[in-house]
Motif scaffolding. Sequence first.
Motif, short mmCIF file in Angstrom:
data_model
loop_
_atom_site.label_atom_id
_atom_site.label_comp_id
_atom_site.label_asym_id
_atom_site.label_seq_id
_atom_site.Cartn_x
_atom_site.Cartn_y
_atom_site.Cartn_z
N ALA A 72 1.03 -1.24 0.02
CA ALA A 72 0.16 0.44 0.01
C ALA A 72 0.74 1.71 0.06
O ALA A 72 0.60 2.39 -0.51
CB ALA A 72 -0.77 -0.35 1.22
N GLN A 73 1.83 1.34 0.65
CA GLN A 73 3.00 2.23 1.09
C GLN A 73 3.39 2.83 -0.63
O GLN A 73 4.07 3.93 -1.02
CB GLN A 73 3.74 2.51 2.29
N ILE A 74 4.42 1.43 -0.49
CA ILE A 74 4.71 1.33 -2.33
C ILE A 74 4.05 2.46 -3.62
O ILE A 74 4.38 3.31 -4.45
CB ILE A 74 5.66 0.18 -2.59
N ILE A 75 2.49 1.55 -3.35
CA ILE A 75 1.88 2.46 -4.45
C ILE A 75 0.97 3.65 -3.90
O ILE A 75 0.90 4.42 -4.72
CB ILE A 75 0.76 1.11 -4.08
N GLY A 76 1.03 3.62 -2.60
CA GLY A 76 0.90 4.89 -2.53
C GLY A 76 2.00 6.01 -3.02
O GLY A 76 1.41 7.87 -3.79
N GLU A 77 2.94 5.86 -2.71
CA GLU A 77 4.11 6.86 -3.32
C GLU A 77 3.67 6.67 -4.92
O GLU A 77 4.53 8.26 -5.08
CB GLU A 77 6.01 6.75 -2.85
N GLN A 78 3.87 6.51 -5.38
CA GLN A 78 3.70 6.30 -7.01
C GLN A 78 2.42 6.94 -7.31
O GLN A 78 2.20 7.31 -8.56
CB GLN A 78 3.66 4.80 -7.93
N ILE A 79 1.39 6.70 -6.57
CA ILE A 79 0.08 7.83 -6.64
C ILE A 79 0.62 9.70 -7.09
O ILE A 79 0.10 9.93 -7.33
CB ILE A 79 -1.18 7.35 -6.13
N ASP A 80 1.19 9.70 -5.39
CA ASP A 80 2.29 11.16 -5.11
C ASP A 80 2.84 11.61 -7.21
O ASP A 80 2.51 12.34 -7.17
CB ASP A 80 2.71 10.84 -4.01
#
Length: 85
Positions: A72-80
């Motif tokens: 979730a954190q990895i994907i969230g960082e990519q969304i950012d």
Amino acid sequence: MDGNSFYIEFLFNDEQQLAEITPYKKEGDILYFDVSIQNHYQFSLTAVPTSEKPEWKIVLKNSDNEIDPDLAQIIGEQIDLHYQL
């Protein structure tokens, strides 16, 4: 932010993966995103503000799948990164 889906690539467990991200809801300043991997819904994310950078949390998930919180954190960082362009 528009409501159009977009794709991100990321490395997880030493494997290159592709996810489709779909913004689906906004409540005040809170945004929610659906995450599909290999054309299957996996979970929905939202960013929780912290003092340094947002922490991404799973808010809904496909009950058939266990989700690693690091994913979730990895994907969230990519969304950012996607929205900073």
